[in-house]
Write an enzyme that holds these catalytic residues in place. Structure first.
Site, short mmCIF file in Angstrom:
data_model
loop_
_atom_site.label_atom_id
_atom_site.label_comp_id
_atom_site.label_asym_id
_atom_site.label_seq_id
_atom_site.Cartn_x
_atom_site.Cartn_y
_atom_site.Cartn_z
N GLU A 18 5.76 5.36 -16.61
CA GLU A 18 6.71 4.26 -16.41
C GLU A 18 7.52 4.09 -17.70
OE1 GLU A 18 6.53 -0.13 -14.35
OE2 GLU A 18 5.07 0.30 -15.92
N GLY A 72 -0.23 -2.13 -23.41
CA GLY A 72 -1.61 -2.55 -23.22
C GLY A 72 -2.34 -1.67 -22.23
N GLU A 86 -0.76 0.85 -14.68
CA GLU A 86 -1.42 0.73 -13.38
C GLU A 86 -1.36 1.99 -12.54
OE1 GLU A 86 2.83 -1.06 -12.74
OE2 GLU A 86 1.34 -0.98 -14.34
N HIS A 90 -5.32 -7.51 -14.77
CA HIS A 90 -3.88 -7.33 -14.52
C HIS A 90 -3.63 -5.98 -13.85
CE1 HIS A 90 0.48 -7.70 -15.85
NE2 HIS A 90 0.39 -6.41 -15.64
N GLU A 91 -4.22 -4.91 -14.41
CA GLU A 91 -3.98 -3.58 -13.84
C GLU A 91 -4.64 -3.44 -12.48
OE1 GLU A 91 -1.73 -2.04 -15.39
OE2 GLU A 91 -1.87 -3.38 -17.12
N HIS A 135 -2.50 -4.82 -9.80
CA HIS A 135 -1.38 -3.93 -9.48
C HIS A 135 -1.74 -2.92 -8.39
CE1 HIS A 135 1.98 -4.82 -12.04
NE2 HIS A 135 1.34 -4.64 -13.17
N GLU A 190 5.24 -7.45 -12.53
CA GLU A 190 4.48 -7.84 -13.72
C GLU A 190 4.09 -9.32 -13.69
OE1 GLU A 190 3.26 -5.64 -15.34
OE2 GLU A 190 4.54 -3.94 -14.94
#
Length: 854
Positions: free
Chosen positions: A127, A266, A269, A300-301, A304, A323
């Site tokens: 990405e 960080g 995904e 967070h991931e 996703h 996000e």
């Protein structure tokens, strides 16, 4: 390079022509130390046979191109970034045989040789648009396809991709091939390849679809530091929470988490193969804030996998929704399903503060940003995309109701699984489940930029009762939108116990809608005037707040008296905003922070306050007062560190900050004693990273030699040690060492991204700012050629990391403004980075003037 920057119009035109079926991707990772063979066969259909198009590939060379059985001349049809497809049939097969290049910039296929064991470690980062550095691809999120990877590599390696890893087939001595089964239909940017002799720990999780294998990977030299049990436990809680919340089973066949070195972000995904920065494998003692941050990153991931991977944005203008949703979902999961029940407080202290900073730059933009091309995307991984968007989503949940929001999500996943969507698709489902028209909400919150300020105007009568409370809302001239807010107002009084200790106790709370320039609060009229009136109590709204005169006086005198961290965070946040807005002298804020640090146990609060303290000392205190302020702050930080509970998070953070600001002399002698062990601070672990912290502190004030720094590198002969060594050397306060740092990182090529970033941190660490004065001109000259570096990651590190921000003077501001004035045609992404350097200097100049007048 022409063609490298794909535009939205080009992508839309290509999506109207091409439907992609499948990629077969053969990668031979044994060909050389700098390049690898990449052979891609892609099958696709054309809606308008006879028309031509292009496919993306960034590679040193292409050896052969075959389209529907006919050879095409690479010299004619490949320009370094695109392969021209001169004509299409209804059904098409294209094969491109290329030589691709490894990188050391954290883009494409990154290659590291571990200095500990000499082994090679690879990982992909695709990405925004970097899978085209590894294979030939229609590089845009709405051209989904299935992918079959066939990877040839040393047979002792682990090879991981999106599909479960198959048994390797021997090719020759020491070499094998892994033939992965085709993936589900997905966007190209979430495909992945991680390869090398990674150590792995395995487990499994029970899900709605049955047993899903779990894997955690890291370099072998980092395995002793990997706390896999904690990561697995958190991951399993996330699986249970998200499957229930979304009423949708986990969409992929396995879930690997791979901790990778020299990482720019960080985490990422990739479907079923999440890559995470190796900084989250803790080789030394870290703060509780860091552990909590790792937790929210992992969640967070995982979020996703549904929002982003199963259902994907059509184009990058909805990157914010990807996000922001993951931010909202991970924080919600952390607060409701893990031990971090105060996760939303942490979000307000850290993430929301990031959003406020970003939203006050002249480069701010609406949450739904206009994304014209890939360069726009690359600079929009910012506080608006992540933190402001998540803050607004949190408000949307409150606006429509948690259950209608959940039901809308469930309908959204059920309807659009494996497809591409736009914001309207989500809002449509939420309107159905909530019965609310979200058009006006979207226009005010998502399509306009800027942050509002809410200020209470309080009047009392002669009996000390509130006779009028009005909340005034303002906006800056450039972004004049006034927005509706659902918020709370809290009344607090000072309560004094028999032993003389005080506490600020909330005596009343009222929740209301605030809209327009002025909103009266009649519910408070007639109540006794409180010692402190707090607008946006409980942090429900996205807005800056101010305190009335009486409340500000109470806050300054009793900040430590709040029983709960959230109202304290809001009050301190208001003081920080006032300092940044030149309404409070910087030295007053320094005193406030130093007073409130004692006894603070919230790790993120500590981290935030200490960061704000350093910024204020470096940029907001007037230059004539700075040396005295630094001296006073250093003495108080040392005293606080010595008084902190041995081994506590506070002790670690206070000493680390002290080491960063101490100006030398007696302070350096104490740092030296801690470093060499002749003095001991009870409970302080002088581990590998703390040794580097102390040595860098000494180096920055000229109290450590180059030879000492080199010796420490021999002691810590690791990838991280190499970065810390580069930073410490660059911090040595001589013109010669600053010049050497500039030359290695800026003028020469070849250093990996993480080392360049480390050098930048050391280069800009100065106690005598005159060391950086010669670099004002050199920096702005560098801007004219920096794009030739060819890597967005490196360009961003150089442009932001080597800006001599700490000078914070008129000369620096004017030089930057002059460059902007004389380079109107510079790439928009580069101009934005430069603008975001200039704006904090202008803010600092205003703050310094206010401090000088105090």
């Amino acid at each position: 390079m022409p063609g490298k920057n794909l535009t939205r119009d080009e992508a839309a035109e290509r999506a109207g022509l091409v439907h992609v079926d499948h990629y077969d991707i053969a990668l031979d990772l044994t060909t050389s130390e700098t390049t690898f063979r990449s052979t891609t066969t892609v099958t696709f259909t054309s809606t308008r046979p006879g028309e031509g198009t292009f496919i993306d590939l960034i590679a040193p060379s292409v050896e052969a191109i075959t389209l529907n059985g006919e050879s095409l001349d690479p010299a004619t049809h490949f320009d370094g970034v695109r392969v021209t497809i001169p004509t299409t049939a209804e059904q098409n097969t294209l094969t491109v045989d290329a030589t691709a290049a490894y990188t050391n910039t954290g883009e494409g296929l990154h290659r590291l040789v571990d200095p500990v064991d000499g082994e090679v470690y690879l990982y992909s980062q695709f990405e925004v648009a970097d899978c085209r550095r590894v294979f030939t691809v229609f590089e845009q999120p709405d051209l989904k396809a299935t992918y079959g990877f066939n990877v040839t590599a040393p047979d002792h390696w682990q090879v991981v991709s999106n599909s479960p890893t198959p048994e390797p087939a021997p090719v020759r001595e020491g070499v094998a091939t892994w033939a992965f089964a085709p993936t589900a239909r997905m966007s190209c940017y979430i495909t992945a390849l991680v390869a090398g002799p990674y150590a792995v720990v395995r487990d499994e999780v029970q899900t709605r679809k049955g047993t899903v294998p779990l894997g955690i990977f890291c370099r072998r030299s980092m395995l002793e530091f990997l706390d896999a049990d904690n990561v697995f436990e958190l991951t399993k809680k996330g699986f249970a929470f998200f499957e229930e919340e979304f009423d949708c089973e986990y969409p992929f066949e396995k879930y690997d988490q791979l901790f990778t070195p020299e990482y720019n972000m960080g985490a990422m995904e990739n479907a079923g193969a999440v890559t995470i920065s190796e900084i989250y494998v803790f080789r030394s003692k870290v703060t509780e804030a860091m552990v909590e941050r790792r937790g929210v990153t992992i969640l967070h991931e995982l979020a996703h996998m549904w929002f982003g991977d199963l259902v994907t944005m059509k184009w990058w203008n909805d990157l914010w929704l990807n996000e922001s949703f993951a931010e909202w979902a991970s924080t919600t999961c952390q607060a409701e399903a893990t031990e971090w029940e105060s996760a939303w407080t942490t979000f307000g202290i850290a993430e929301k503060a990031w959003a406020y900073r970003q939203d006050q730059l002249s480069s701010t933009h609406p949450i739904v940003a206009p994304i014209r091309d890939l360069q726009d995307v690359e600079v929009n991984f910012d506080g608006i995309t992540y933190a402001k968007g998540a803050s607004v989503l949190k408000q949307l949940v409150a606006y429509v109701g948690r259950e209608p929001f959940r039901d809308g999500l469930r309908a959204y996943f059920a309807k659009h699984a494996w497809g591409n969507t736009t914001l309207d698709d989500l809002l449509s489902e939420l309107e159905t489940t909530s019965g609310r028209d979200l058009g006006a909400w979207s226009k005010l919150w998502l399509e306009t930029a800027g942050v509002n300020t809410l200020r209470p105007v309080v009047e009392t009568d002669d009996q000390g009762l509130l006779s009028s409370v009005v909340i005034e809302q303002t906006a800056v001239e450039e972004y004049p939108t006034l927005r509706p807010h659902r918020l709370a107002v809290g009344l607090y009084d000072v309560d004094t116990a028999e032993d003389g200790t005080t506490s600020l106790v909330r005596t009343h709370r009222v929740e209301l809608d605030v809209d327009g320039e002025s909103t009266p609060v009649p519910e408070l009229v007639g109540r006794p005037a409180p010692d402190l009136l707090l607008v946006n109590d409980d942090d429900l709204a996205y807005a800056k707040i101010r305190l009335d005169e009486r409340s500000l006086a109470t806050a300054l005198a009793h900040t430590r008296s709040f029983a709960d961290s959230l109202p304290r965070a809001l009050v301190l946040g208001a003081a920080w905003d006032m300092t940044r807005d030149a309404e409070m002298p910087g030295r007053d804020f320094v005193d406030l922070v130093l007073t409130t640090l004692s006894g603070e146990t919230n790790s993120t609060m500590l981290r935030t306050l200490l960061g704000q303290l350093r910024t204020t000392l470096e940029m907001y205190v007037a230059p004539d007062h700075r040396a005295e302020a630094v001296s006073t702050a250093s003495a108080r930080l040392r005293a606080l560190a010595e008084a902190a509970t041995p081994g506590s998070d506070a002790q670690l953070q206070l000493l680390t900050t002290y080491a960063g600001v101490q100006p030398g002399g007696d302070h350096a002698r104490w740092v030296r004693a801690l470093y060499d062990g002749s003095d001991v601070l009870e409970g302080l672990a002088v581990d590998t990273d703390m040794r580097w912290t102390l040595l860098t502190s000494l180096a920055s004030v000229g109290a450590a030699t180059e030879e000492e720094v080199d010796a420490e590198k021999e002691r810590d002969n690791t990838a991280t040690g190499r970065e810390r060594w580069a930073r410490a050397l660059a911090s040595i306060p001589t013109a010669e060492m600053k010049a050497a740092a500039w030359r290695r990182a800026v003028e020469e090529d070849g250093l990996p991204n993480s080392v360049i970033e480390a050098i930048a941190l050391g280069f800009t660490t100065v106690h005598d700012v005159s060391l950086l004065e010669p670099y004002v001109a050199r920096y702005h000259q560098m801007l004219d050629t920096v794009e030739s570096k060819g890597s967005h990651a490196i360009v961003e590190i150089l442009v932001t990391g080597f800006y001599p921000m700490v000078l914070a003077n008129q000369e620096l501001h004017d030089a930057t403004q002059q460059w902007l004035d004389t380079h109107p045609d510079a790439p928009a992404a580069l101009r934005r980075l430069v603008v975001e350097n200039r704006d904090p200097v202008a803010r600092a100049l205003r703050a310094q003037a206010r401090d000088a007048d105090a």
